[in-house]
Design a protein around this motif. Structure first.
Motif, PDB file in Angstrom:
ATOM      1  N   ARG A 107       0.741  -1.307  -0.052  1.00 44.13           N
ATOM      2  CA  ARG A 107      -0.135  -0.019  -0.027  1.00 44.13           C
ATOM      3  C   ARG A 107       0.794   1.371  -0.106  1.00 44.13           C
ATOM      4  O   ARG A 107       0.673   2.127  -0.735  1.00 44.13           O
ATOM      5  CB  ARG A 107      -1.083  -0.040   1.314  1.00 44.13           C
ATOM      6  N   ARG A 108       1.922   1.220   0.962  1.00 42.64           N
ATOM      7  CA  ARG A 108       2.667   2.405   0.833  1.00 42.64           C
ATOM      8  C   ARG A 108       3.458   2.729  -0.393  1.00 42.64           C
ATOM      9  O   ARG A 108       3.745   3.935  -0.699  1.00 42.64           O
ATOM     10  CB  ARG A 108       3.704   2.356   2.032  1.00 42.64           C
ATOM     11  N   ASN A 109       3.647   1.777  -1.131  1.00 38.17           N
ATOM     12  CA  ASN A 109       4.632   2.066  -2.529  1.00 38.17           C
ATOM     13  C   ASN A 109       3.420   1.767  -3.568  1.00 38.17           C
ATOM     14  O   ASN A 109       4.137   1.866  -4.882  1.00 38.17           O
ATOM     15  CB  ASN A 109       5.546   0.927  -2.631  1.00 38.17           C
ATOM     16  N   ALA A 110       2.358   1.536  -3.590  1.00 36.97           N
ATOM     17  CA  ALA A 110       1.293   1.567  -4.452  1.00 36.97           C
ATOM     18  C   ALA A 110       1.689   0.437  -5.581  1.00 36.97           C
ATOM     19  O   ALA A 110       1.530   0.846  -6.719  1.00 36.97           O
ATOM     20  CB  ALA A 110       1.189   2.974  -5.094  1.00 36.97           C
ATOM     21  N   ILE A 111       1.969  -0.658  -5.072  1.00 39.09           N
ATOM     22  CA  ILE A 111       2.385  -1.730  -6.015  1.00 39.09           C
ATOM     23  C   ILE A 111       1.500  -2.954  -5.749  1.00 39.09           C
ATOM     24  O   ILE A 111       0.971  -3.143  -4.892  1.00 39.09           O
ATOM     25  CB  ILE A 111       3.966  -2.064  -5.983  1.00 39.09           C
ATOM     26  N   TYR A 112       2.021  -4.066  -6.887  1.00 38.22           N
ATOM     27  CA  TYR A 112       1.492  -5.399  -6.425  1.00 38.22           C
ATOM     28  C   TYR A 112       2.656  -5.968  -6.150  1.00 38.22           C
ATOM     29  O   TYR A 112       3.853  -5.859  -6.505  1.00 38.22           O
ATOM     30  CB  TYR A 112       1.115  -5.966  -8.029  1.00 38.22           C
ATOM     31  N   LEU A 113       2.526  -6.843  -5.109  1.00 34.58           N
ATOM     32  CA  LEU A 113       3.451  -7.604  -4.300  1.00 34.58           C
ATOM     33  C   LEU A 113       3.443  -8.881  -4.243  1.00 34.58           C
ATOM     34  O   LEU A 113       2.392  -9.404  -3.678  1.00 34.58           O
ATOM     35  CB  LEU A 113       3.695  -6.801  -2.958  1.00 34.58           C
ATOM     36  N   VAL A 114       4.211  -9.743  -4.889  1.00 39.92           N
ATOM     37  CA  VAL A 114       4.376 -11.088  -4.534  1.00 39.92           C
ATOM     38  C   VAL A 114       5.359 -11.639  -3.625  1.00 39.92           C
ATOM     39  O   VAL A 114       6.680 -11.293  -3.731  1.00 39.92           O
ATOM     40  CB  VAL A 114       4.382 -11.869  -5.984  1.00 39.92           C
ATOM     41  N   VAL A 115       4.983 -12.502  -2.710  1.00 41.08           N
ATOM     42  CA  VAL A 115       5.907 -12.562  -1.574  1.00 41.08           C
ATOM     43  C   VAL A 115       5.640 -14.099  -1.484  1.00 41.08           C
ATOM     44  O   VAL A 115       4.717 -14.748  -1.048  1.00 41.08           O
ATOM     45  CB  VAL A 115       5.558 -12.004  -0.268  1.00 41.08           C
ATOM     46  N   GLY A 116       6.649 -15.010  -1.266  1.00 41.61           N
ATOM     47  CA  GLY A 116       6.605 -16.436  -0.849  1.00 41.61           C
ATOM     48  C   GLY A 116       6.834 -16.375   0.829  1.00 41.61           C
ATOM     49  O   GLY A 116       7.972 -16.035   1.511  1.00 41.61           O
ATOM     50  N   ILE A 117       6.315 -17.535   1.204  1.00 39.12           N
ATOM     51  CA  ILE A 117       6.082 -17.543   2.776  1.00 39.12           C
ATOM     52  C   ILE A 117       5.698 -19.073   3.171  1.00 39.12           C
ATOM     53  O   ILE A 117       5.127 -19.569   2.505  1.00 39.12           O
ATOM     54  CB  ILE A 117       5.010 -16.465   3.674  1.00 39.12           C
ATOM     55  N   GLY A 118       6.521 -19.410   4.117  1.00 41.97           N
ATOM     56  CA  GLY A 118       5.997 -20.847   5.024  1.00 41.97           C
ATOM     57  C   GLY A 118       5.028 -20.609   5.962  1.00 41.97           C
ATOM     58  O   GLY A 118       4.887 -19.651   7.048  1.00 41.97           O
ATOM     59  N   LEU A 119       3.764 -21.155   5.958  1.00 46.50           N
ATOM     60  CA  LEU A 119       2.547 -20.816   6.441  1.00 46.50           C
ATOM     61  C   LEU A 119       1.978 -21.997   7.291  1.00 46.50           C
ATOM     62  O   LEU A 119       1.502 -22.951   6.648  1.00 46.50           O
ATOM     63  CB  LEU A 119       1.659 -19.949   5.709  1.00 46.50           C
ATOM     64  N   PRO A 120       1.657 -21.866   8.542  1.00 50.70           N
ATOM     65  CA  PRO A 120       0.767 -22.938   9.302  1.00 50.70           C
ATOM     66  C   PRO A 120      -0.561 -22.928   9.017  1.00 50.70           C
ATOM     67  O   PRO A 120      -1.204 -21.961   8.955  1.00 50.70           O
ATOM     68  CB  PRO A 120       1.105 -22.666  10.608  1.00 50.70           C
ATOM     69  N   THR A 121      -1.231 -23.936   8.344  1.00 50.50           N
ATOM     70  CA  THR A 121      -2.724 -23.892   8.128  1.00 50.50           C
ATOM     71  C   THR A 121      -3.155 -25.226   9.016  1.00 50.50           C
ATOM     72  O   THR A 121      -2.614 -25.930   9.447  1.00 50.50           O
ATOM     73  CB  THR A 121      -3.145 -23.971   6.663  1.00 50.50           C
ATOM     74  N   ASP A 122      -4.529 -25.169   8.937  1.00 51.05           N
ATOM     75  CA  ASP A 122      -5.302 -26.362   9.443  1.00 51.05           C
ATOM     76  C   ASP A 122      -4.928 -27.762   8.738  1.00 51.05           C
ATOM     77  O   ASP A 122      -5.094 -28.457   9.374  1.00 51.05           O
ATOM     78  CB  ASP A 122      -6.876 -26.159   9.296  1.00 51.05           C
ATOM     79  N   ALA A 123      -4.534 -27.481   7.444  1.00 55.04           N
ATOM     80  CA  ALA A 123      -4.092 -28.613   6.696  1.00 55.04           C
ATOM     81  C   ALA A 123      -2.628 -28.986   6.819  1.00 55.04           C
ATOM     82  O   ALA A 123      -2.232 -30.055   6.061  1.00 55.04           O
ATOM     83  CB  ALA A 123      -4.697 -28.446   5.296  1.00 55.04           C
ATOM     84  N   GLY A 124      -1.930 -28.390   7.768  1.00 56.75           N
ATOM     85  CA  GLY A 124      -0.517 -28.522   7.654  1.00 56.75           C
ATOM     86  C   GLY A 124       0.043 -27.332   7.047  1.00 56.75           C
ATOM     87  O   GLY A 124      -0.407 -26.343   6.689  1.00 56.75           O
ATOM     88  N   TRP A 125       1.577 -27.372   7.204  1.00 60.81           N
ATOM     89  CA  TRP A 125       2.345 -26.353   6.630  1.00 60.81           C
ATOM     90  C   TRP A 125       2.074 -26.062   5.329  1.00 60.81           C
ATOM     91  O   TRP A 125       1.961 -27.030   4.403  1.00 60.81           O
ATOM     92  CB  TRP A 125       3.804 -26.589   7.077  1.00 60.81           C
ATOM     93  N   LYS A 126       2.016 -24.887   4.849  1.00 60.75           N
ATOM     94  CA  LYS A 126       2.239 -24.674   3.155  1.00 60.75           C
ATOM     95  C   LYS A 126       3.408 -23.832   2.718  1.00 60.75           C
ATOM     96  O   LYS A 126       3.651 -22.803   3.589  1.00 60.75           O
ATOM     97  CB  LYS A 126       0.654 -24.007   2.990  1.00 60.75           C
ATOM     98  N   ASN A 127       3.665 -24.075   1.694  1.00 60.30           N
ATOM     99  CA  ASN A 127       4.538 -23.369   0.940  1.00 60.30           C
ATOM    100  C   ASN A 127       3.771 -22.147  -0.064  1.00 60.30           C
ATOM    101  O   ASN A 127       3.203 -22.758  -0.892  1.00 60.30           O
ATOM    102  CB  ASN A 127       5.867 -24.067   0.265  1.00 60.30           C
ATOM    103  N   ARG A 128       3.753 -21.146   0.422  1.00 54.69           N
ATOM    104  CA  ARG A 128       2.585 -20.322  -0.096  1.00 54.69           C
ATOM    105  C   ARG A 128       3.288 -18.821  -0.619  1.00 54.69           C
ATOM    106  O   ARG A 128       4.169 -18.565  -0.308  1.00 54.69           O
ATOM    107  CB  ARG A 128       1.710 -19.900   0.926  1.00 54.69           C
ATOM    108  N   ALA A 129       2.350 -18.434  -1.939  1.00 55.47           N
ATOM    109  CA  ALA A 129       2.961 -17.069  -2.156  1.00 55.47           C
ATOM    110  C   ALA A 129       1.639 -16.272  -1.963  1.00 55.47           C
ATOM    111  O   ALA A 129       0.462 -16.682  -2.285  1.00 55.47           O
ATOM    112  CB  ALA A 129       3.230 -17.296  -3.724  1.00 55.47           C
ATOM    113  N   TRP A 130       1.479 -15.206  -1.588  1.00 52.99           N
ATOM    114  CA  TRP A 130       0.675 -14.143  -1.518  1.00 52.99           C
ATOM    115  C   TRP A 130       0.840 -13.133  -2.590  1.00 52.99           C
ATOM    116  O   TRP A 130       1.948 -12.600  -2.740  1.00 52.99           O
ATOM    117  CB  TRP A 130       0.867 -13.251  -0.059  1.00 52.99           C
ATOM    118  N   LEU A 131      -0.264 -12.545  -3.135  1.00 53.93           N
ATOM    119  CA  LEU A 131      -0.316 -11.394  -4.154  1.00 53.93           C
ATOM    120  C   LEU A 131      -1.168 -10.269  -3.350  1.00 53.93           C
ATOM    121  O   LEU A 131      -2.409 -10.520  -3.056  1.00 53.93           O
ATOM    122  CB  LEU A 131      -0.797 -11.768  -5.476  1.00 53.93           C
TER     123      LEU A 131
END
Length: 239
Positions: A107-131
């Protein structure tokens, strides 16, 4: 003895015709109509450090601060999209806070940002990318579909392709080893994406290979590929 073939035209002509047909088919595919590749500036940045649970908070904060500064620098150069690497941080705690911080960064940079993160979920750990979008909204979540045997044995596999429209063009998301699989490449080709955004994490020695395999998927299926990888190369290839 002579080594003459009874029907040399068939013996040599048929293989030659097959080769010509293959080359012609490839030429047609490369020149056929495709969605126009988006003409926009895309930034890539990678810091090789892996932020696992054992990394001191001070070091993790310093790495994230460096990412923040790099993203701001790229945005100042008119980057519309910035792609960060795969699985930058893997922590069970504070995932919500990290998501909020990254949303604020977009938001501060007014861009689209793609980020890879390791994330715990109810189904187990996920290798996830957020946009994230320029207003900080989370526009998409993509879970890696082709996990690395052994290294990611404790992670849950994703099963869905993710594509979103940005400024009138379709962008797909994949993570690292996903791009080694031609079936996934074809799937996104059928989605008519113009560009694949790919957070990645290679292992130095396979840097060139991984970047070129990703580029090959783009040539096969008619889209550009943006490969932002830790311990590797930052690369962008056209279709």
């Amino acid at each position: 003895r002579t080594n003459q073939r009874a029907r040399p035209v068939l013996a040599y002509g048929v293989p030659l015709l097959i080769l010509m047909a293959v080359v012609a088919f490839g030429a047609v595919r490369l020149t056929r109509s495709h969605p126009a590749t988006a003409k926009m500036a895309i930034g890539l940045v990678a810091i090789d450090d892996f932020l696992g649970p054992e990394v001191p908070r001070e070091k993790a904060d310093a790495i994230w601060k460096a990412y923040d500064e790099a993203v701001a620098h790229l945005a100042a150069q008119d980057a519309r999209i910035v792609v960060l690497p795969e699985k930058i941080d893997v922590k069970e705690l504070a995932a919500a806070q990290r998501r909020e911080a990254l949303a604020d960064l977009a938001r501060r940079n007014a861009i689209y940002l793609v980020v890879g993160i390791g994330l715990p979920t109810d189904a187990g750990w996920k290798n996830r990318a957020w946009l994230f979008g320029p207003n900080g909204d989370l526009l998409a979540e993509y879970d890696k579909q082709h996990l690395v045997p052994g290294l990611e044995k404790d992670m849950a596999q994703g099963h869905e392709d993710v594509a979103r429209e940005i400024d009138g063009h379709r962008f797909g998301i994949a993570i690292c080893k996903d791009m080694h699989f031609s079936s996934l490449g074809r799937s996104y080709g059928k989605e008519k994406v113009a560009v694949m955004l790919e957070p990645a994490w290679d292992f130095y020695r396979d840097a060139w290979m991984s970047a070129r395999i990703a580029a090959l998927r783009g040539v096969e299926n008619g889209y550009a590929v943006v490969h932002s990888a830790r311990e590797s190369l930052l690369s962008a290839s056209d279709r």
